[in-house]
Design an enzyme around this catalytic site. Structure first.
Site, short mmCIF file in Angstrom:
data_model
loop_
_atom_site.label_atom_id
_atom_site.label_comp_id
_atom_site.label_asym_id
_atom_site.label_seq_id
_atom_site.Cartn_x
_atom_site.Cartn_y
_atom_site.Cartn_z
N LYS A 114 1.01 -1.16 0.06
CA LYS A 114 0.03 -0.02 -0.06
C LYS A 114 0.92 1.14 -0.05
CE LYS A 114 0.87 1.52 4.35
NZ LYS A 114 1.48 2.90 4.46
N ASP B 291 -2.53 -1.63 9.61
CA ASP B 291 -2.72 -1.58 8.10
C ASP B 291 -3.27 -3.02 7.61
OD1 ASP B 291 -1.61 0.81 8.00
OD2 ASP B 291 0.62 0.25 7.83
#
Ligand code: C5P
Length: 308
Positions: free
Chosen positions: A15, A142
């Site tokens: 990401k 995350d």
């Protein structure tokens, strides 16, 4: 073994944070965030194979930097799933790294997301995506995004997700750096740099969301922002030059990725991405330069040998 599978392989993306707005420290030590996650085409693969106990092996660039003990996030993910579902089985998790290690691109979180999904299939525990996402949130801020992928707004400490509308595909150049930055240290540094300031509640900007909806790379390049960037630059001043070289070489925008030290640049298409990666390599501002596109889907099974 009737009903069992030989192995399940899950692919999980890295990401980047297109925007990372960071509030003040909370009572639990975390920071309130408003962030836009974006999954890009650098992948780790996690293969889960039946074993007597839970263990992990890692191959790929910088694999030697990944811990193989109980602190490994993929191991923690498998143990958490086993504990919550009452499974009394081991697993060998084999991780093939394609995501930079300790780069601020959520590589460890991706492995945890991959391990959760792979073990859920291997052990036939059959959790829903929502149940997996709530276990993921316990493992790290995350990790839920590793399961979801695409482009999504994250709030809370980053674990509360709402998918965001993004048109088309964006081309990124990722400049890796060897000087690993510790995430807690970067958060401590931003607290130090902003000490005494009254901080607004973090929110994502309309400008950025509009650029995503329109698929407008130029507008997106201008809207990229990361509140942690001053802290990452303060701890690793070399990153300033990396940013300058990328922007001078025609990037539409550039930011430190998450807590760094990876720097990501937005390019105006695949050809410009190639030019940009050549310039960054020639100027020797990065240990390695990679190209990627986004958004891409979250954790997906790429190989699960059929039940026998
Ligand atoms: O959740 P995760 O394990 O990825 O967080 C790593 C560290 O980053 C935390 O221990 C904390 O120091 C910092 N962090 C934070 N606020 C967040 C997310 C992470 O302070 N929202």
């Amino acid at each position: 073994m009737p009903g069992s599978r030989a192995g399940v392989t899950v692919r999980v993306p890295a990401k980047i944070n297109l925007e990372l707005a960071v509030g003040g420290p909370r009572a639990d030590g975390f920071h309130e965030l408003a962030t836009v996650f974006h999954a890009v085409s650098l992948f780790d693969e996690v293969t889960a194979v039946p074993a007597a106990e839970v263990r992990v092996s890692v191959v790929g660039p910088q694999a030697d930097l990944v811990p193989l003990d109980a602190s490994n996030l993929a191991v923690r993910a498998a143990l958490l799933l086993a504990r919550r579902t009452g499974v009394d089985e081991g697993v060998h998790l084999h991780i093939r790294k394609g995501i930079p290690v300790a780069g601020g691109m959520a590589g460890g979180s991706a492995d945890a997301a991959g391990a959760l999904l792979a073990c859920d299939i291997l052990w036939h525990t059959g959790l829903s995506r929502d149940e997996l996402r709530s276990l993921a949130a316990e493992l790290g801020s995350d990790v839920p995004f590793g399961l979801l992928g695409g482009t999504a707004v994250g709030t809370g400490r980053g674990e509360r997700l709402t998918p965001a509308l993004a048109r088309g595909s964006f081309h990124w150049v990722v400049a890796l750096s060897s000087g690993g930055l510790s995430t807690p240290e970067v958060y401590r540094e931003i607290d130090r740099l902003r000490a005494g300031r009254v901080l607004p509640e973090p929110r994502v900007s309309d400008r950025l969301m509009q650029a995503l909806r329109a698929g407008d790379a130029h507008a997106l390049g201008e809207a990229l922002s990361n509140d942690l960037q001053p802290a990452a630059l303060s701890l690793d001043p070399q990153l300033d030059r990396t940013l300058a070289v990328g922007l001078e070489s025609g990037a539409l925008g550039g930011i430190v990725s998450g807590s760094g030290p990876t720097v990501v640049f937005l390019a105006d298409g695949p050809e410009q991405a190639l030019d940009l990666s050549v310039a960054l390599t020639a100027m020797e501002v990065a240990t390695e330069v990679r190209r990627a596109h986004g958004p891409v889907p979250g954790a997906r099974v790429v190989d699960g040998s059929p039940a026998v």
